[in-house]
Design a protein around this motif. Structure first.
Motif, PDB file in Angstrom:
ATOM      1  N   GLN A 196       8.974 -43.989   7.259  1.00  0.00           N
ATOM      2  CA  GLN A 196       7.680 -44.754   6.773  1.00  0.00           C
ATOM      3  C   GLN A 196       6.972 -44.057   5.815  1.00  0.00           C
ATOM      4  O   GLN A 196       6.310 -44.702   4.767  1.00  0.00           O
ATOM      5  N   LEU A 197       6.859 -42.732   5.627  1.00  0.00           N
ATOM      6  CA  LEU A 197       6.232 -42.255   4.419  1.00  0.00           C
ATOM      7  C   LEU A 197       6.960 -42.426   3.187  1.00  0.00           C
ATOM      8  O   LEU A 197       6.297 -42.660   2.144  1.00  0.00           O
ATOM      9  N   GLN A 198       8.339 -42.401   3.123  1.00  0.00           N
ATOM     10  CA  GLN A 198       8.743 -42.927   1.849  1.00  0.00           C
ATOM     11  C   GLN A 198       8.639 -44.390   1.367  1.00  0.00           C
ATOM     12  O   GLN A 198       8.234 -44.753   0.414  1.00  0.00           O
ATOM     13  N   THR A 199       8.549 -45.379   2.335  1.00  0.00           N
ATOM     14  CA  THR A 199       7.948 -46.689   2.066  1.00  0.00           C
ATOM     15  C   THR A 199       6.620 -46.657   1.595  1.00  0.00           C
ATOM     16  O   THR A 199       6.322 -47.307   0.542  1.00  0.00           O
ATOM     17  N   ILE A 200       5.622 -46.082   2.329  1.00  0.00           N
ATOM     18  CA  ILE A 200       4.380 -45.867   1.998  1.00  0.00           C
ATOM     19  C   ILE A 200       4.310 -45.227   0.492  1.00  0.00           C
ATOM     20  O   ILE A 200       3.291 -45.840  -0.214  1.00  0.00           O
ATOM     21  N   SER A 201       4.861 -44.161   0.233  1.00  0.00           N
ATOM     22  CA  SER A 201       4.893 -43.554  -1.266  1.00  0.00           C
ATOM     23  C   SER A 201       5.261 -44.733  -2.405  1.00  0.00           C
ATOM     24  O   SER A 201       4.597 -44.834  -3.482  1.00  0.00           O
ATOM     25  N   GLY A 202       6.235 -45.527  -2.015  1.00  0.00           N
ATOM     26  CA  GLY A 202       6.436 -46.698  -2.874  1.00  0.00           C
ATOM     27  C   GLY A 202       5.412 -47.419  -3.120  1.00  0.00           C
ATOM     28  O   GLY A 202       5.279 -47.824  -4.143  1.00  0.00           O
ATOM     29  N   ILE A 203       4.789 -47.813  -2.048  1.00  0.00           N
ATOM     30  CA  ILE A 203       3.601 -48.769  -2.149  1.00  0.00           C
ATOM     31  C   ILE A 203       2.507 -48.301  -3.015  1.00  0.00           C
ATOM     32  O   ILE A 203       1.996 -49.053  -3.872  1.00  0.00           O
ATOM     33  N   VAL A 204       2.220 -46.980  -2.615  1.00  0.00           N
ATOM     34  CA  VAL A 204       1.156 -46.302  -3.236  1.00  0.00           C
ATOM     35  C   VAL A 204       1.278 -46.466  -4.761  1.00  0.00           C
ATOM     36  O   VAL A 204       0.583 -46.547  -5.710  1.00  0.00           O
ATOM     37  N   GLU A 205       2.684 -45.704  -5.206  1.00  0.00           N
ATOM     38  CA  GLU A 205       3.019 -45.676  -6.448  1.00  0.00           C
ATOM     39  C   GLU A 205       3.236 -47.069  -7.428  1.00  0.00           C
ATOM     40  O   GLU A 205       2.929 -46.932  -8.348  1.00  0.00           O
ATOM     41  N   LYS A 206       3.368 -48.043  -6.578  1.00  0.00           N
ATOM     42  CA  LYS A 206       3.398 -49.305  -7.254  1.00  0.00           C
ATOM     43  C   LYS A 206       1.758 -49.913  -7.549  1.00  0.00           C
ATOM     44  O   LYS A 206       1.681 -50.408  -8.528  1.00  0.00           O
TER      45      LYS A 206
ATOM     46  N   PRO B 201       0.095 -46.943 -10.554  1.00  0.00           N
ATOM     47  CA  PRO B 201       1.031 -46.148 -11.342  1.00  0.00           C
ATOM     48  C   PRO B 201       0.652 -44.791 -11.800  1.00  0.00           C
ATOM     49  O   PRO B 201       1.660 -44.036 -11.963  1.00  0.00           O
ATOM     50  N   GLN B 202      -0.588 -44.675 -11.882  1.00  0.00           N
ATOM     51  CA  GLN B 202      -0.840 -43.474 -12.457  1.00  0.00           C
ATOM     52  C   GLN B 202      -0.609 -42.371 -11.527  1.00  0.00           C
ATOM     53  O   GLN B 202      -0.898 -40.924 -11.868  1.00  0.00           O
ATOM     54  N   ALA B 203      -0.595 -42.578 -10.307  1.00  0.00           N
ATOM     55  CA  ALA B 203      -0.633 -41.619  -9.167  1.00  0.00           C
ATOM     56  C   ALA B 203       0.776 -40.590  -9.524  1.00  0.00           C
ATOM     57  O   ALA B 203       1.903 -41.240  -9.637  1.00  0.00           O
ATOM     58  N   ARG B 204       0.587 -39.174  -9.217  1.00  0.00           N
ATOM     59  CA  ARG B 204       1.423 -38.351  -9.267  1.00  0.00           C
ATOM     60  C   ARG B 204       1.826 -37.458  -8.255  1.00  0.00           C
ATOM     61  O   ARG B 204       0.933 -36.786  -7.894  1.00  0.00           O
ATOM     62  N   GLN B 205       2.713 -37.577  -7.388  1.00  0.00           N
ATOM     63  CA  GLN B 205       3.078 -36.645  -6.539  1.00  0.00           C
ATOM     64  C   GLN B 205       3.002 -35.280  -7.123  1.00  0.00           C
ATOM     65  O   GLN B 205       3.226 -34.607  -8.107  1.00  0.00           O
ATOM     66  N   ALA B 206       2.347 -34.205  -5.696  1.00  0.00           N
ATOM     67  CA  ALA B 206       2.185 -32.756  -6.016  1.00  0.00           C
ATOM     68  C   ALA B 206       3.616 -32.152  -6.031  1.00  0.00           C
ATOM     69  O   ALA B 206       4.492 -32.704  -5.882  1.00  0.00           O
ATOM     70  N   ASP B 207       3.579 -31.059  -7.064  1.00  0.00           N
ATOM     71  CA  ASP B 207       4.843 -30.709  -7.227  1.00  0.00           C
ATOM     72  C   ASP B 207       5.527 -29.980  -6.148  1.00  0.00           C
ATOM     73  O   ASP B 207       6.690 -29.223  -6.229  1.00  0.00           O
ATOM     74  N   ASP B 208       4.598 -29.861  -5.078  1.00  0.00           N
ATOM     75  CA  ASP B 208       5.243 -29.372  -3.623  1.00  0.00           C
ATOM     76  C   ASP B 208       5.881 -30.346  -2.832  1.00  0.00           C
ATOM     77  O   ASP B 208       6.233 -30.054  -1.573  1.00  0.00           O
ATOM     78  N   GLN B 209       5.759 -31.708  -3.189  1.00  0.00           N
ATOM     79  CA  GLN B 209       6.201 -32.710  -2.384  1.00  0.00           C
ATOM     80  C   GLN B 209       7.638 -32.302  -1.560  1.00  0.00           C
ATOM     81  O   GLN B 209       7.849 -32.666  -0.485  1.00  0.00           O
TER      82      GLN B 209
ATOM     83  N   ILE C 249      -4.417 -45.623   2.697  1.00  0.00           N
ATOM     84  CA  ILE C 249      -5.042 -46.449   3.759  1.00  0.00           C
ATOM     85  C   ILE C 249      -4.222 -47.949   4.009  1.00  0.00           C
ATOM     86  O   ILE C 249      -4.025 -48.276   5.041  1.00  0.00           O
ATOM     87  N   ASP C 250      -4.462 -48.685   2.754  1.00  0.00           N
ATOM     88  CA  ASP C 250      -3.830 -49.978   2.670  1.00  0.00           C
ATOM     89  C   ASP C 250      -2.445 -50.080   2.915  1.00  0.00           C
ATOM     90  O   ASP C 250      -2.118 -50.957   3.614  1.00  0.00           O
ATOM     91  N   ALA C 251      -1.812 -48.911   2.924  1.00  0.00           N
ATOM     92  CA  ALA C 251      -0.308 -49.093   3.217  1.00  0.00           C
ATOM     93  C   ALA C 251      -0.138 -48.417   4.652  1.00  0.00           C
ATOM     94  O   ALA C 251       0.991 -48.589   5.056  1.00  0.00           O
ATOM     95  N   GLY C 252      -1.040 -48.398   5.349  1.00  0.00           N
ATOM     96  CA  GLY C 252      -1.003 -47.761   6.651  1.00  0.00           C
ATOM     97  C   GLY C 252      -0.966 -46.379   7.018  1.00  0.00           C
ATOM     98  O   GLY C 252      -0.667 -46.095   8.125  1.00  0.00           O
TER      99      GLY C 252
END
Length: 267
Positions: free
Chosen positions: A108-118, A121-129, A154-157
């Motif tokens: 679920q987290l992997q799916t949410i990360s894809g939704i958020v980054e779509k 687009p400017q969102a960048r994961q932390a370097d400790d992800q 939040i919108d992604a659940g």
């Protein structure tokens, strides 16, 4: 909220546990000072149990639980608890999520990360992800981009919050407080009804809000003033110094209260 230096000498006389945020509460500008580390040791030497409660990734917290003078670490804003095992060379992990649902949560987290980054687009994961097991973390920009990432999570659940370093997302409805109360009960035998007297908490930012609202003995290091508009309940006390210097003030106040206890009494 009052200056910690004005606290009565016996203010923290009932404290048996210190729970504390890590980033910019134990550290300052990303560094852990020797005096702060020694404060953790001094607390433990007086029989006070110390548990950092942090949004930091499991990878960091594994090292802390193994090597620091602490009684365990709550990582990833409540996602898991790590504790040194009896042999001193390994770590026991207890997750908020049940074992059988852990793999699904990760998907679920992997799916949410894809939704958020779509969506942002400017969102960048932390370097400790790469070192996280139960959460997503995005770099903070200090602009409205942070709020957009929170909204997208939040919108992604997901649940979402901010701290001084990251925009955080996770699944499960827990927070620092709910996992802390679980750990206190299941690991240390301390129920919520007595925890308010026995536990002191120190922190500095938005994701510390549940802790500041629940516990009686709460201290914000000086930089907490930057987050007061986002805190429904401010900490009861504030230190003079920022980060680790403030935590040393906090530890000194707790240890001083023990010295001021009448002989023949115990915390």
């Amino acid at each position: 909220m009052q200056q910690l230096s004005l606290a009565p000498g016996d203010q923290f006389s009932t404290v048996q546990f210190v729970l504390t945020d890590m980033d910019e509460t134990l550290t300052y500008k990303g560094r852990l000072a020797a005096t702060t580390y020694m404060a953790l040791e001094r607390l433990q030497a007086q029989g006070i149990r110390v548990v950092p409660v942090t949004a930091a990734p499991a990878g960091w917290c594994d090292q802390m639980a193994r090597m620091w003078p602490v009684d365990g670490v709550i990582a990833e804003n409540g996602g898991l608890f790590l504790r040194r095992s009896g042999n001193g060379h390994s770590v026991e992990r207890k997750y908020w999520h049940a074992h059988e649902s852990f793999a699904d949560m990760r998907k679920q987290l992997q799916t949410i990360s894809g939704i958020v980054e779509k969506a942002v687009p400017q969102a960048r994961q932390a370097d400790d992800q790469a070192f996280r097991l139960t959460s997503l973390a995005y770099r903070r920009s200090g602009t409205d981009l942070d709020d957009r990432i929170v909204e997208a999570l939040i919108d992604a659940g997901a649940n979402a919050t901010l701290n001084n370093l990251w925009v955080l997302g996770w699944i499960g409805g827990y927070d620092k407080l709910s996992m802390s109360l679980r750990v206190l009960a299941e690991t240390f035998g301390i129920g919520a009804e007595v925890a308010t007297e026995l536990v002191a908490y120190s922190g500095d930012s938005t994701n510390d809000a549940p802790m500041f609202s629940f516990f009686k003995h709460t201290v914000g290091v000086s930089t907490v003033v930057d987050y007061l508009p986002q805190l429904p309940t401010p900490p009861a006390w504030i230190t003079h110094g920022p980060g680790g210097a403030g935590f040393v003030e906090f530890a000194d106040a707790i240890l001083g209260a023990r010295l001021n206890m009448p002989s023949g009494t115990s915390a």
